[in-house]
Design an enzyme around this catalytic site. Structure first.
Site, PDB file in Angstrom:
ATOM      1  N   TYR A  61       0.844  -1.206   0.000  1.00 33.77           N
ATOM      2  CA  TYR A  61       0.000   0.000   0.000  1.00 33.77           C
ATOM      3  C   TYR A  61       0.875   1.250   0.000  1.00 33.77           C
ATOM      4  O   TYR A  61       0.658   2.177  -0.785  1.00 33.77           O
ATOM      5  CB  TYR A  61      -0.925  -0.032   1.229  1.00 33.77           C
ATOM      6  CG  TYR A  61      -1.995   1.045   1.215  1.00 33.77           C
ATOM      7  CD1 TYR A  61      -3.169   0.866   0.479  1.00 33.77           C
ATOM      8  CD2 TYR A  61      -1.845   2.222   1.931  1.00 33.77           C
ATOM      9  CE1 TYR A  61      -4.164   1.844   0.462  1.00 33.77           C
ATOM     10  CE2 TYR A  61      -2.831   3.207   1.915  1.00 33.77           C
ATOM     11  CZ  TYR A  61      -3.990   3.010   1.190  1.00 33.77           C
ATOM     12  OH  TYR A  61      -4.968   3.983   1.171  1.00 33.77           O
ATOM     13  N   LYS A 106       1.082   3.954  -3.095  1.00 40.22           N
ATOM     14  CA  LYS A 106       0.657   5.349  -2.917  1.00 40.22           C
ATOM     15  C   LYS A 106       1.823   6.329  -3.156  1.00 40.22           C
ATOM     16  O   LYS A 106       1.612   7.421  -3.678  1.00 40.22           O
ATOM     17  CB  LYS A 106       0.037   5.537  -1.537  1.00 40.22           C
ATOM     18  CG  LYS A 106      -1.279   4.754  -1.345  1.00 40.22           C
ATOM     19  CD  LYS A 106      -2.338   5.181  -2.346  1.00 40.22           C
ATOM     20  CE  LYS A 106      -3.690   4.535  -2.084  1.00 40.22           C
ATOM     21  NZ  LYS A 106      -4.733   5.004  -3.025  1.00 40.22           N
TER      22      LYS A 106
HETATM   23  N1  LIG Z   1     -10.354   5.120   3.945  1.00 45.00           N
HETATM   24  C1  LIG Z   1      -9.212   5.699   4.282  1.00 45.00           C
HETATM   25  O1  LIG Z   1      -8.901   5.876   5.468  1.00 45.00           O
HETATM   26  C2  LIG Z   1      -8.285   6.224   3.196  1.00 45.00           C
HETATM   27  C3  LIG Z   1      -7.206   7.036   3.579  1.00 45.00           C
HETATM   28  C4  LIG Z   1      -6.351   7.539   2.599  1.00 45.00           C
HETATM   29  C5  LIG Z   1      -6.576   7.216   1.268  1.00 45.00           C
HETATM   30  N2  LIG Z   1      -7.630   6.425   0.938  1.00 45.00           N
HETATM   31  C6  LIG Z   1      -7.805   6.104  -0.476  1.00 45.00           C
HETATM   32  O2  LIG Z   1      -9.060   6.593  -0.907  1.00 45.00           O
HETATM   33  C7  LIG Z   1      -9.538   5.785  -1.986  1.00 45.00           C
HETATM   34  C8  LIG Z   1     -10.963   5.385  -1.695  1.00 45.00           C
HETATM   35  O3  LIG Z   1     -10.988   4.702  -0.460  1.00 45.00           O
HETATM   36  P1  LIG Z   1     -12.340   4.420   0.327  1.00 45.00           P
HETATM   37  O4  LIG Z   1     -11.984   4.434   1.759  1.00 45.00           O
HETATM   38  O5  LIG Z   1     -13.427   5.259  -0.192  1.00 45.00           O
HETATM   39  O6  LIG Z   1     -12.538   2.873  -0.101  1.00 45.00           O
HETATM   40  P2  LIG Z   1     -13.853   1.979  -0.236  1.00 45.00           P
HETATM   41  O7  LIG Z   1     -13.384   0.593  -0.003  1.00 45.00           O
HETATM   42  O8  LIG Z   1     -14.975   2.525   0.575  1.00 45.00           O
HETATM   43  O9  LIG Z   1     -14.234   2.172  -1.791  1.00 45.00           O
HETATM   44  C9  LIG Z   1     -13.391   1.750  -2.807  1.00 45.00           C
HETATM   45  C10 LIG Z   1     -14.222   1.473  -4.047  1.00 45.00           C
HETATM   46  O10 LIG Z   1     -13.330   1.079  -5.091  1.00 45.00           O
HETATM   47  C11 LIG Z   1     -13.915  -0.022  -5.780  1.00 45.00           C
HETATM   48  N3  LIG Z   1     -12.858  -0.810  -6.393  1.00 45.00           N
HETATM   49  C12 LIG Z   1     -11.927  -1.572  -5.776  1.00 45.00           C
HETATM   50  N4  LIG Z   1     -11.161  -2.176  -6.692  1.00 45.00           N
HETATM   51  C13 LIG Z   1     -11.598  -1.776  -7.905  1.00 45.00           C
HETATM   52  C14 LIG Z   1     -11.221  -2.071  -9.238  1.00 45.00           C
HETATM   53  N5  LIG Z   1     -10.204  -2.913  -9.510  1.00 45.00           N
HETATM   54  N6  LIG Z   1     -11.893  -1.473 -10.252  1.00 45.00           N
HETATM   55  C15 LIG Z   1     -12.922  -0.643  -9.998  1.00 45.00           C
HETATM   56  N7  LIG Z   1     -13.338  -0.340  -8.759  1.00 45.00           N
HETATM   57  C16 LIG Z   1     -12.681  -0.908  -7.726  1.00 45.00           C
HETATM   58  C17 LIG Z   1     -14.674  -0.797  -4.715  1.00 45.00           C
HETATM   59  O11 LIG Z   1     -15.675  -1.635  -5.283  1.00 45.00           O
HETATM   60  C18 LIG Z   1     -15.236   0.339  -3.871  1.00 45.00           C
HETATM   61  O12 LIG Z   1     -16.515   0.753  -4.350  1.00 45.00           O
HETATM   62  C19 LIG Z   1      -8.549   4.623  -2.106  1.00 45.00           C
HETATM   63  O13 LIG Z   1      -7.625   4.879  -3.142  1.00 45.00           O
HETATM   64  C20 LIG Z   1      -7.831   4.634  -0.767  1.00 45.00           C
HETATM   65  O14 LIG Z   1      -6.548   4.067  -0.849  1.00 45.00           O
HETATM   66  C21 LIG Z   1      -8.489   5.925   1.857  1.00 45.00           C
END
Ligand SMILES: NC(=O)c1ccc[n+]([C@@H]2O[C@H](COP(=O)([O-])OP(=O)(O)OC[C@H]3O[C@@H](n4cnc5c(N)ncnc54)[C@H](O)[C@@H]3O)[C@@H](O)[C@H]2O)c1
Length: 249
Positions: free
Chosen positions: A156, A160
Site C-alpha cells: 500500500y 501510494k
Molecule cells: N479510507 C481511508 O482511510 C483512506 C485514507 C487515505 C486514502 N484512501 C484512499 O481513498 C480511496 C478510496 O478509499 P475508500 O476508503 O473510499 O474505499 P472503499 O473501499 O470505501 O471504496 C473503494 C471502491 O473502489 C472499488 N474498487 C476496488 N477495486 C476496484 C477495481 N479494480 N476497479 C474498480 N473499482 C474498484 C470498490 O468496489 C469500492 O466501491 C482509495 O484509493 C484509498 O486508498 C483511503
C-alpha cells in the site's frame, strides 16, 4: 454555487466511500458524473443517489486495473456525455495491512500495485487523450498520507508513493496543454475501508491525527471538487494533504 457546471466528471471506485461522496459533491456543483466501479450494486446505488438530486449520472462497470476495461470506461463516458473534463482516479484497496514486508505474499503485492498504481496510470493514459480532444481538463489522483510516509503494509505504501510520482510526471508532461494533474493525500477516513480495521487499530490510527478524529468522506470530496474547479487554476502537480495534520508531526 456551481463550480463544475456542465462539466463531465469520471470517478473510479465511485460505488463507495470517498468516490461516492465525490460523485454527489460534483453533482451538487452542476457536473454530470460517470460512476465507475467493479461492484455493480454499489455503483448503481451511487447513480440512484446522484439522480435523486436531479443531476445526471451513468454507471459503468469496470475493473480499472484491466487496460481494456479502463479504456472502455473513458469511451463510454464520452459516448454518454459527449466529452470528458475531469477525472478522479480514486479506486483503491488495502490487503493484509498487518503483514510485514518479509512475510507479505506476492499475490497481495501484485494485486495492490495493479489496483492502486497501475490503474491510476491506465486511467490517466486514456483520460488524457479524451481531455485533449475537449481542449483541456483536470485529473485528481487519490494517494494517501501513506504516499509520503510509511505506516501501513509495504504494498500500500509503495503504491501510494507511486501515485505521487505518477502525478508529478503527468503534470509536467501535459501542463502546457491545459491539463492540470494533482493528487490528494487523505489521512484516515470514516469509510468501509477503515471500518474493516480492528477497533483497537482504528483507535490507534485516530489518535495519530492531531485534529483528534478521522475525516468524513465529504471532507475529501470537497477538496476534489475544488481541485477540479477553475478556483484551483494554478495548481499543477500539487500533492494536497487532507490529513487533519497527520504528516506535520
Ligand atoms: N479510507 C481511508 O482511510 C483512506 C485514507 C487515505 C486514502 N484512501 C484512499 O481513498 C480511496 C478510496 O478509499 P475508500 O476508503 O473510499 O474505499 P472503499 O473501499 O470505501 O471504496 C473503494 C471502491 O473502489 C472499488 N474498487 C476496488 N477495486 C476496484 C477495481 N479494480 N476497479 C474498480 N473499482 C474498484 C470498490 O468496489 C469500492 O466501491 C482509495 O484509493 C484509498 O486508498 C483511503
Amino acid at each position: 454555487m456551481s463550480l463544475l457546471k456542465q462539466k463531465v466528471v469520471l470517478i473510479t471506485g465511485a460505488g463507495s466511500g470517498v468516490g461516492r461522496m465525490t460523485a454527489l459533491a460534483c453533482a451538487r456543483e452542476g457536473a454530470r458524473v460517470a460512476v465507475v466501479d467493479l461492484d455493480a450494486a454499489s455503483g448503481e446505488e451511487t447513480v440512484r443517489l446522484v439522480q435523486a438530486t436531479e443531476a445526471e449520472a451513468v454507471f459503468i462497470q469496470a475493473d480499472v486495473s484491466q487496460a481494456e476495461e479502463m479504456e472502455a470506461a473513458v469511451r463510454r463516458t464520452v459516448a454518454a456525455f459527449g466529452r470528458l473534463d475531469c477525472a478522479f482516479n480514486n479506486a483503491g484497496i488495502v490487503l493484509d495491512e498487518q503483514v510485514r514486508l518479509a512475510d507479505y505474499e506476492e499475490a497481495a503485492w501484485n494485486k495492490t500495485l495493479a489496483v492502486n498504481l497501475s490503474a491510476v496510470w491506465l486511467g490517466m493514459k486514456y483520460e488524457i487523450p479524451a481531455m485533449l480532444r475537449a481542449g483541456g481538463g483536470v485529473i485528481v489522483n487519490n494517494a494517501s498520507v501513506m504516499g509520503v510516509v510509511g505506516g501501513c503494509c509495504c504494498a500500500y505504501v509503495a503504491s501510494k508513493h507511486g501515485v505521487i510520482g505518477l502525478t508529478k510526471a503527468g503534470a509536467l508532461e501535459y501542463a502546457k496543454e491545459g491539463i492540470r494533474i494533482n493528487a490528494v493525500c487523505p489521512g484516515g477516513i470514516e469509510t468501509p475501508m477503515m471500518a474493516a480495521l480492528a477497533p483497537d487499530e482504528r483507535d490507534r490510527v485516530t489518535a495519530m491525527h492531531p485534529i483528534g478524529r478521522l475525516a468524513k468522506a465529504e471532507e475529501i470530496a470537497e477538496t476534489v471538487v475544488w481541485l477540479c474547479s477553475d478556483r484551483a487554476s494554478f495548481l499543477c502537480g500539487s500533492i494536497v494533504m487532507v490529513d487533519g495534520g497527520y504528516t506535520i508531526q
